[in-house]
Write an enzyme that holds these catalytic residues in place. Structure first.
Site, mmCIF file in Angstrom:
data_model
loop_
_atom_site.group_PDB
_atom_site.id
_atom_site.type_symbol
_atom_site.label_atom_id
_atom_site.label_comp_id
_atom_site.label_asym_id
_atom_site.label_seq_id
_atom_site.Cartn_x
_atom_site.Cartn_y
_atom_site.Cartn_z
ATOM 1 C CG ASN A 1 45.148 38.436 48.009
ATOM 2 O OD1 ASN A 1 45.122 37.909 49.102
ATOM 3 N ND2 ASN A 1 44.628 37.870 46.919
ATOM 4 C CG ASP B 1 39.133 40.504 41.511
ATOM 5 O OD1 ASP B 1 38.429 39.510 41.767
ATOM 6 O OD2 ASP B 1 39.134 41.536 42.218
ATOM 7 N N PRO C 1 38.006 33.561 36.431
ATOM 8 C CG PRO C 1 38.102 31.251 36.720
ATOM 9 C CD PRO C 1 38.909 32.430 36.246
ATOM 10 C CB ILE D 1 35.417 30.470 42.348
ATOM 11 C CG1 ILE D 1 36.735 30.557 41.576
ATOM 12 C CG2 ILE D 1 35.144 29.042 42.775
ATOM 13 C CD1 ILE D 1 37.976 30.380 42.424
HETATM 14 N N1 CTP Z 1 35.394 35.295 44.709
HETATM 15 C C1 CTP Z 1 35.494 34.174 43.936
HETATM 16 N N2 CTP Z 1 36.147 34.219 42.736
HETATM 17 C C2 CTP Z 1 36.700 35.375 42.300
HETATM 18 C C3 CTP Z 1 36.595 36.532 43.095
HETATM 19 C C4 CTP Z 1 35.938 36.456 44.290
HETATM 20 O O1 CTP Z 1 34.994 33.111 44.329
HETATM 21 N N3 CTP Z 1 37.330 35.395 41.148
HETATM 22 C C5 CTP Z 1 34.639 35.221 45.954
HETATM 23 C C6 CTP Z 1 35.461 35.409 47.231
HETATM 24 O O2 CTP Z 1 35.918 34.161 47.711
HETATM 25 C C7 CTP Z 1 34.461 36.051 48.160
HETATM 26 C C8 CTP Z 1 33.579 36.867 47.231
HETATM 27 O O3 CTP Z 1 33.740 36.299 45.943
HETATM 28 O O4 CTP Z 1 33.620 35.090 48.769
HETATM 29 C C9 CTP Z 1 33.869 38.326 47.184
HETATM 30 O O5 CTP Z 1 35.210 38.565 46.897
HETATM 31 P P1 CTP Z 1 35.733 40.043 46.663
HETATM 32 O O6 CTP Z 1 37.175 39.979 46.312
HETATM 33 O O7 CTP Z 1 35.304 40.914 47.792
HETATM 34 O O8 CTP Z 1 34.847 40.443 45.427
HETATM 35 P P2 CTP Z 1 35.206 40.846 43.979
HETATM 36 O O9 CTP Z 1 34.297 40.100 43.083
HETATM 37 O O10 CTP Z 1 36.653 40.697 43.732
HETATM 38 O O11 CTP Z 1 34.737 42.348 43.982
HETATM 39 P P3 CTP Z 1 35.589 43.673 44.105
HETATM 40 O O12 CTP Z 1 37.051 43.296 44.111
HETATM 41 O O13 CTP Z 1 35.178 44.458 42.938
HETATM 42 O O14 CTP Z 1 35.132 44.266 45.412
#
Ligand code: CTP
Length: 389
Positions: free
Chosen positions: A206, A274, A299, A301
């Protein structure tokens, strides 16, 4: 910070250097000034000598100055070198390591932190050459402040005005603060993107540059914290005093985070992929039909850390959203069990850019922070974390 060497460049904003010197003296900071030839067209050495109550230096070739105070010594006896105004020409010379007058020679000879406050015409600031120089200087470790936006002496409007003298001084105070309020705290920061391999040569990634996460790690270290920075693939230098662990995939990041515990706080800034793909052992070859990627979820995290028995006292997540920012961030905070979510709208130029406009979502509600450079967001957040701990 007690002693500043101020290098004044040749631009109309040089007159503001006088105000900067006055503010420094009021704050008990001693200032020695060096003027470039150009600067002397805008302010006189006499003005700055009177305001700084110190000798002013203008040339490399003064035998008297050189015997009393060699130019190397001049650059080394200061706690910090401030370049204000930093003209496009000075920034270019600093980038190239040109030393053809006293100011540029001092800048090349110094081993002290350098803070440059640019001021120039908006087109000069936005010119790819200047932007390239600023990027290079920042990665060389020079703090280049962002210029203010507004109407300029030349009648144009946009970024290029010298930051206010008081703002430059505030920045220096923050940088050199002696009260290390996070001493003896361990803080974990994740930053950057992850790379999820498809085959030995391809991956899913990304646009995250890692800038915001690295700035937060630097700001926390600046307040005395022991910082472990788990970073995806980025091209940024490791901030001073930070322990960096490089990873590529989300799974590796999850493992590195677990290994780094215990921590007093965690700030999860990484843009974690993701999904991961089933990785082909050999490079996929072009066939008659395009291959289908089989994705499985990585996962989370942040969620795992929040639910862990070794949960840090304060868990901060980020939410990069492109629409309904507050609504999504508020839901994300509860879903992932974070204490705070720093939410930002990434539909514009935030990813990869140097500014950020964030909202801090906590159990008490939402705070809107104004748009500011990523390192200022980092300082403000680091202060908040320090107070929360
Ligand atoms: N995060 C994480 N592990 C993942 C995905 C996200 O630790 N596998 C953490 C990111 O570091 C950030 C927060 O979760 O602090 C939100 O990340 P974001 O990408 O906005 O959230 P997603 O869970 O991916 O939600 P979505 O893509 O559906 O908006």
């Amino acid at each position: 910070m007690k002693r500043i060497l101020l290098i004044v460049g040749g631009g109309i904003a040089a007159y503001k250097a006088c105000e900067f010197v006055r503010l420094c003296r009021k704050a008990g900071i001693s200032v020695k000034c060096v003027l470039t030839d150009g600067a002397q067209h805008f302010v006189t050495p006499m003005t700055l000598a009177a305001l700084s109550e110190n000798q002013v230096y203008t040339t490399l070739w003064d035998l008297k100055d050189e015997t009393e105070m060699g130019h190397i010594q001049l650059s080394r006896e200061a706690d910090v070198i401030v370049v204000a105004p930093a003209t496009a020409d000075l920034l270019a010379k600093m980038t190239a390591g040109i030393a053809d007058d006293l100011a540029t020679t001092l800048l090349l000879a110094t081993d002290k932190p350098v803070v440059a406050a640019p001021a120039m015409n908006v087109r000069m600031w936005l010119h790819p050459a200047t932007q390239r120089n600023v990027t290079q200087l920042r990665s060389d470790g020079v703090t280049v402040l962002n210029p203010d936006e507004g109407s300029m002496a030349c009648g144009e409007y946009g970024p290029g005005r010298l930051p206010e003298p008081a703002a430059i001084l505030d920045h220096l105070h923050n940088h050199f603060r002696v009260d290390k309020i996070l001493a003896n705290r361990h803080i974990l920061v994740t930053a950057g993107p992850t790379h999820e391999p498809i085959d030995p040569v391809r991956y899913i990634a990304n646009r995250s540059s890692g800038k915001q996460g690295f700035a937060i790690a630097a700001a926390l270290a600046n307040l005395g914290a022991r910082v472990t920075l788990v970073s995806g693939p980025v091209t940024l230098p490791t901030p001073p005093g930070v322990t960096r662990i490089d990873i590529e995939t989300a799974q590796e990041m999850a493992n590195a985070v677990a290994t780094a515990l215990p921590a007093d706080a965690a700030v999860m800034v990484a843009a974690v992929g993701d999904w991961r793909a089933e990785t082909a052992e050999q490079k996929l070859k072009k066939g008659e039909t395009a291959p289908t990627l089989h994705l499985s979820e990585n996962p989370d995290i942040l969620a795992l850390l929040s639910a862990s028995p070794r949960r840090p006292k304060l868990v901060v997540g980020f939410a990069a959203e492109t629409e309904r920012v507050i609504e999504h961030a508020t839901a994300k905070r509860l879903r992932k069990g974070a204490d705070w979510i720093v939410a930002n709208d990434v539909s514009g130029d935030v990813m990869g850019g140097s500014d950020n406009m964030v909202h801090l979502v906590t159990a008490d509600g939402v705070e809107d922070w104004e748009r500011m450079p990523k390192d200022q967001v980092a300082h403000k957040l680091a202060e908040r974390i320090a107070h929360a701990l």
